[in-house]
Design a protein around this motif. Structure first.
Motif, PDB file in Angstrom:
ATOM      1  N   VAL A   1       3.687   4.545  -0.573  1.00  0.00           N
ATOM      2  CA  VAL A   1       3.080   3.342  -1.126  1.00  0.00           C
ATOM      3  C   VAL A   1       3.501   3.493  -2.637  1.00  0.00           C
ATOM      4  O   VAL A   1       3.660   2.413  -3.112  1.00  0.00           O
ATOM      5  N   ALA A   2       3.545   4.522  -3.197  1.00  0.00           N
ATOM      6  CA  ALA A   2       4.175   4.948  -4.668  1.00  0.00           C
ATOM      7  C   ALA A   2       5.430   4.354  -4.907  1.00  0.00           C
ATOM      8  O   ALA A   2       5.590   3.552  -5.855  1.00  0.00           O
TER       9      ALA A   2
ATOM     10  N   ILE B   1       5.287  -0.004  -4.806  1.00  0.00           N
ATOM     11  CA  ILE B   1       4.743  -0.500  -5.856  1.00  0.00           C
ATOM     12  C   ILE B   1       5.435  -0.225  -7.042  1.00  0.00           C
ATOM     13  O   ILE B   1       5.645  -1.289  -7.860  1.00  0.00           O
TER      14      ILE B   1
ATOM     15  N   ARG C   1      -1.438  -0.673  -7.347  1.00  0.00           N
ATOM     16  CA  ARG C   1      -1.670  -0.034  -6.030  1.00  0.00           C
ATOM     17  C   ARG C   1      -2.598  -0.885  -5.441  1.00  0.00           C
ATOM     18  O   ARG C   1      -2.513  -1.187  -4.333  1.00  0.00           O
ATOM     19  N   SER C   2      -3.562  -1.561  -6.039  1.00  0.00           N
ATOM     20  CA  SER C   2      -4.679  -2.472  -5.560  1.00  0.00           C
ATOM     21  C   SER C   2      -4.182  -3.762  -4.891  1.00  0.00           C
ATOM     22  O   SER C   2      -4.579  -4.233  -3.794  1.00  0.00           O
TER      23      SER C   2
ATOM     24  N   PHE D   1      -1.045  -3.823  -3.550  1.00  0.00           N
ATOM     25  CA  PHE D   1      -0.394  -3.572  -2.200  1.00  0.00           C
ATOM     26  C   PHE D   1      -1.568  -3.365  -1.171  1.00  0.00           C
ATOM     27  O   PHE D   1      -1.368  -3.910  -0.108  1.00  0.00           O
ATOM     28  N   TYR D   2      -2.729  -2.697  -1.528  1.00  0.00           N
ATOM     29  CA  TYR D   2      -3.803  -2.467  -0.630  1.00  0.00           C
ATOM     30  C   TYR D   2      -4.572  -4.054  -0.229  1.00  0.00           C
ATOM     31  O   TYR D   2      -5.038  -4.117   0.929  1.00  0.00           O
TER      32      TYR D   2
ATOM     33  N   ASN E   1      -1.517   0.380   4.848  1.00  0.00           N
ATOM     34  CA  ASN E   1      -0.710   1.432   4.624  1.00  0.00           C
ATOM     35  C   ASN E   1       0.709   1.095   5.002  1.00  0.00           C
ATOM     36  O   ASN E   1       1.125  -0.085   4.982  1.00  0.00           O
TER      37      ASN E   1
END
Length: 191
Positions: free
Chosen positions: A33-34, A37, A44-45, A47-48, A53
């Motif tokens: 994820v890192a 983004i 990050r938020s 992405f979520y 995931n």
């Protein structure tokens, strides 16, 4: 489309683009994820808000890839026209070359799940075309097999092309696919 929908769509595109770029650098199981983004330029938020995931992102990428392929398939109306066939197969080649996710799927064990999903959609597509274009009982029986042969042959050729790291020019691969379709499949379709 309101501004909120537009931002959501733009963020989703950025995430997909980042994921596809990262696939050129490393295998999907190594992407985090890192990584996504950072490459997408989102937090990050964000992405979520789109994906739970990386496996969920991969599933969405599979669905997007299948949708893109079907858009290409639906635009193809085979006639006895070599230029039209070549143009269609060139579009498929160019899509494969620019979509590292599809290239990876065609080479990996994960491709099995993708193909299972795609085959279900192909079945629906072929059933629809057969229903609307096949005229006799014999043609209704044979037509899905010809389409399946075209799909299987195309996937096989794309697999070989990917394995050789796209060394053969896309135009040459499109010519080969067109020749196979025009001389081996089209005469039997009578559409």
């Amino acid at each position: 489309m309101n501004e909120s929908d537009e931002r959501y769509s733009t963020a989703e595109e950025a995430i997909f683009d980042a994921f596809f770029l990262l696939l050129k650098e490393k295998p999907p199981e190594k992407i985090t994820v890192a990584d996504v983004i950072k490459k997408a330029g989102v937090v990050r938020s964000t992405f979520y808000n789109h994906y739970e995931n990386i496996p969920a992102l991969m599933t969405a990428a599979e669905d997007k890839t299948i949708k893109d392929i079907f858009s290409l398939m639906e635009s193809f109306h085979p006639k006895n026209d070599r230029d039209m066939c070549r143009s269609y197969f060139l579009a498929i080649c160019n899509y494969t070359k620019k979509n590292p996710f599809l290239a990876h799927l065609l080479q990996s064990p994960r491709g099995d799940a993708f193909f299972e999903k795609a085959i279900l959609m192909f079945h629906h597509y072929v059933s629809e075309i057969t229903h609307t274009t096949a005229t006799g009982e014999r043609q209704r029986v044979a037509f899905p097999f010809y389409i399946a042969g075209t799909i299987g042959g195309t996937i096989g050729i794309l697999h070989k092309w990917i394995a050789e790291a796209f060394q053969t020019p896309a135009e040459d691969v499109a010519d080969i696919l067109s020749q196979i379709f025009m001389t081996g499949i089209l005469p039997h379709l009578s559409i």
